[in-house]
Design an enzyme around this catalytic site. Structure first.
Site, PDB file in Angstrom:
ATOM      1  N   GLY A  54      -2.372 -10.266   8.304  1.00 19.15           N
ATOM      2  CA  GLY A  54      -1.968 -11.628   8.625  1.00 19.15           C
ATOM      3  C   GLY A  54      -1.714 -12.450   7.379  1.00 19.15           C
ATOM      4  O   GLY A  54      -2.152 -12.115   6.275  1.00 19.15           O
ATOM      5  N   LYS A 106      -3.801   3.585   2.857  1.00 19.35           N
ATOM      6  CA  LYS A 106      -4.925   2.801   2.355  1.00 19.35           C
ATOM      7  C   LYS A 106      -6.081   3.685   1.890  1.00 19.35           C
ATOM      8  O   LYS A 106      -6.703   3.411   0.850  1.00 19.35           O
ATOM      9  CB  LYS A 106      -5.388   1.828   3.441  1.00 19.35           C
ATOM     10  CG  LYS A 106      -4.344   0.764   3.779  1.00 19.35           C
ATOM     11  CD  LYS A 106      -4.727  -0.038   5.008  1.00 19.35           C
ATOM     12  CE  LYS A 106      -3.666  -1.066   5.351  1.00 19.35           C
ATOM     13  NZ  LYS A 106      -3.964  -1.797   6.612  1.00 19.35           N
ATOM     14  N   GLY A 135      -6.451  -6.468   3.815  1.00 21.84           N
ATOM     15  CA  GLY A 135      -6.088  -7.880   3.941  1.00 21.84           C
ATOM     16  C   GLY A 135      -6.978  -8.759   3.094  1.00 21.84           C
ATOM     17  O   GLY A 135      -7.037  -8.630   1.873  1.00 21.84           O
ATOM     18  N   GLU A 158       4.346  -3.916  15.343  1.00 15.81           N
ATOM     19  CA  GLU A 158       5.773  -4.038  15.085  1.00 15.81           C
ATOM     20  C   GLU A 158       6.577  -3.465  16.245  1.00 15.81           C
ATOM     21  O   GLU A 158       6.054  -2.724  17.085  1.00 15.81           O
ATOM     22  CB  GLU A 158       6.136  -3.284  13.798  1.00 15.81           C
ATOM     23  CG  GLU A 158       5.413  -3.751  12.564  1.00 15.81           C
ATOM     24  CD  GLU A 158       5.877  -5.117  12.094  1.00 15.81           C
ATOM     25  OE1 GLU A 158       6.980  -5.541  12.498  1.00 15.81           O
ATOM     26  OE2 GLU A 158       5.131  -5.766  11.341  1.00 15.81           O
ATOM     27  N   LYS A 211       0.821  -1.217   0.000  1.00 13.54           N
ATOM     28  CA  LYS A 211       0.000   0.000   0.000  1.00 13.54           C
ATOM     29  C   LYS A 211       0.854   1.266   0.000  1.00 13.54           C
ATOM     30  O   LYS A 211       0.475   2.286  -0.567  1.00 13.54           O
ATOM     31  CB  LYS A 211      -0.973   0.029   1.179  1.00 13.54           C
ATOM     32  CG  LYS A 211      -0.343   0.137   2.575  1.00 13.54           C
ATOM     33  CD  LYS A 211      -0.175  -1.193   3.205  1.00 13.54           C
ATOM     34  CE  LYS A 211       0.360  -1.131   4.627  1.00 13.54           C
ATOM     35  NZ  LYS A 211       0.561  -2.483   5.166  1.00 13.54           N
ATOM     36  N   ASP A 221      -0.228   4.155   8.070  1.00 14.37           N
ATOM     37  CA  ASP A 221      -0.712   2.975   7.346  1.00 14.37           C
ATOM     38  C   ASP A 221      -2.134   3.192   6.850  1.00 14.37           C
ATOM     39  O   ASP A 221      -2.463   2.904   5.691  1.00 14.37           O
ATOM     40  CB  ASP A 221      -0.631   1.758   8.268  1.00 14.37           C
ATOM     41  CG  ASP A 221      -1.212   0.505   7.641  1.00 14.37           C
ATOM     42  OD1 ASP A 221      -0.503  -0.134   6.844  1.00 14.37           O
ATOM     43  OD2 ASP A 221      -2.369   0.162   7.958  1.00 14.37           O
TER      44      ASP A 221
END
Length: 436
Positions: free
Chosen positions: A305, A202, A131, A187, A102, A198
């Site tokens: 995931g 998106k 996802g 993370e 992304k 993030d």
């Protein structure tokens, strides 16, 4: 007919893709025609969750792109470089690309689309947002006949997990973040998630697909949850709301020349408890599309995931494989990723947007302070939906006053806030959040 797959990256998602390709039993028949031909990894000796023949592994990703046995290049290595350059190199070689990246698409989507248009190859990006949730294809095709009014969503599972725990347990942000890191949801450096980057990547992609034009990723107003206080989550609950990190792209009309005006943002937002997104908990994602004539449509599921993201990657591979089988080639650019979008878009001046707001003020526990705050709002035409004083600190003789406004132009709200800040009784603006 065997279709050769080249895989750039064998981390969590890459391993998930490899696992699907290596176990075609019970899947779509086309999966059995996909064969891993070359896989680029950082370390040949690192233990891996999937067993691959040593002869297909390499440490030079350019070998994957250049391998004549590779028909489709799959980029799941992440990061901006060398991912961007490798995608462009694959396109230049006439090879379709599937990517889950992304960050690259949000920043370099127009460049990549232009290169793909010139070469006549596909670049598919279903795994880049949500996802395993199928949202890219529905926006491009299933909902293509609608006038999209707004796309909003919870599109970062890490922050949603943290906020869900804060709401359910009253836990502090820092404590829940540490748990999320231990569980692998966050993370070691969680900045991209908790600071909203993030989600901004998106929503940049989704807004381009929904409204037909690219916007500047760096211009999207972005606020994360890293400065959110647990008491605001608690106060919101008492007032009938939940706090979520919401990414939104809303159409506010068009200029005289046809340029679409968009309000695109990422911010912690109070949602009424009966709002469709309010019930999205844990690491799940959800995207709400509002359009005419479809109304409200929501896409819900795991947003990250190995399994969910790999599922979306393989779906794109199968899309290209199906075209090859039907037409004998993998050419033909996806029209809604094309460089020549069907209309220009621009971000509006944030001061002209209409918003509902949550405001928490730390004040002296003095008679009349609520009235003076109300007067500041009234002078700027800001209508108050509710104003509540919560338990004061007896030690400092302080009070916390929480205000929720009706919809108001942002410039008016900011002028009122400046006046409130100047009041002698107001010690601090402790929090200022959006409200739906």
């Amino acid at each position: 007919m065997t279709i050769g797959i080249g895989l750039l990256g064998l981390g969590t998602v890459g391993a998930g893709v490899a696992e699907i390709l290596l176990t075609p039993q019970g899947r779509h028949p086309l999966v059995g025609q996909l064969a891993l031909k070359r896989v680029a990894v950082r370390d040949l000796n690192r233990p891996r969750p999937v067993e691959l023949p040593a002869e297909i592994l390499c440490t030079d990703p350019q070998q994957v792109v250049n391998d004549p046995a590779v028909d489709i290049v799959v980029e799941v290595m992440g990061g901006l470089e060398p991912a961007r350059s490798l995608i462009l190199a694959a396109i230049a070689a006439g090879k379709p690309v599937v990517t889950a990246n992304k960050a690259v698409i949000a920043r370099y989507g127009e460049e990549i689309a232009a290169a793909a248009a010139e070469q006549g190859v596909y670049v598919l990006i279903e795994a880049a947002v949500g996802g395993g949730i199928p949202i890219i294809e529905p926006l491009k095709q299933s909902l293509g006949g609608n006038r999209i009014q707004r796309v909003s969503g919870i599109i970062n599972g890490t922050t949603n997990y943290i906020l869900s725990r804060m709401a359910d347990e009253g836990a502090a942000y820092g404590d829940v973040l540490a748990d999320a890191q231990r569980l692998g949801y966050a993370e070691a450096d969680p900045a991209a998630d908790v600071e909203g980057g993030d989600a901004a990547d998106k929503i940049a992609i989704l807004s381009g697909l929904a409204y037909g034009g690219a916007i500047e990723r760096s211009a999207i107003p972005t606020e994360g949850i890293n400065r959110l206080d647990a008491c605001d989550v608690n106060y919101a609950a008492q007032l009938g709301y939940v706090v979520k990190l919401v990414a939104t792209a809303q159409c506010l009309g068009s200029d005289a020349d046809g340029t679409v005006q968009l309000d695109v943002r990422v911010s912690p937002t109070l949602l009424p408890k009966d709002h469709p997104l309010a019930g999205v908990h844990g690491v799940n994602n959800a995207i709400l599309v509002e359009g005419d004539p479809v109304g409200r449509v929501m896409f819900y599921g795991p947003g990250a995931g190995a399994g969910p993201t790999a599922s979306a990657v393989v779906a794109d591979i199968l899309n290209i494989a199906g075209i090859r089988e039907a037409t004998g080639n993998g050419g033909g650019l996806d029209p809604l990723l094309a460089a020549n979008r069907w209309r220009p878009c621009r971000l509006v001046d944030q001061g002209q947007t209409l918003n509902r707001n949550y405001l928490r003020l730390q004040t002296g526990d003095q008679a009349g302070v609520i009235g003076r705050i109300g007067s500041c709002f009234g002078d700027e035409g800001v209508s108050i939906r509710s104003i509540v004083q919560f338990e004061a600190s007896s030690e400092r003789n302080d009070a916390e006053i929480v205000v929720i406004t009706h919809e108001v132009q942002e410039d008016n709200f900011r002028r009122a806030l400046a006046s409130i800040t100047a009041l002698p009784d107001v010690k601090a603006v402790a929090a200022c959040l959006r409200t739906l």
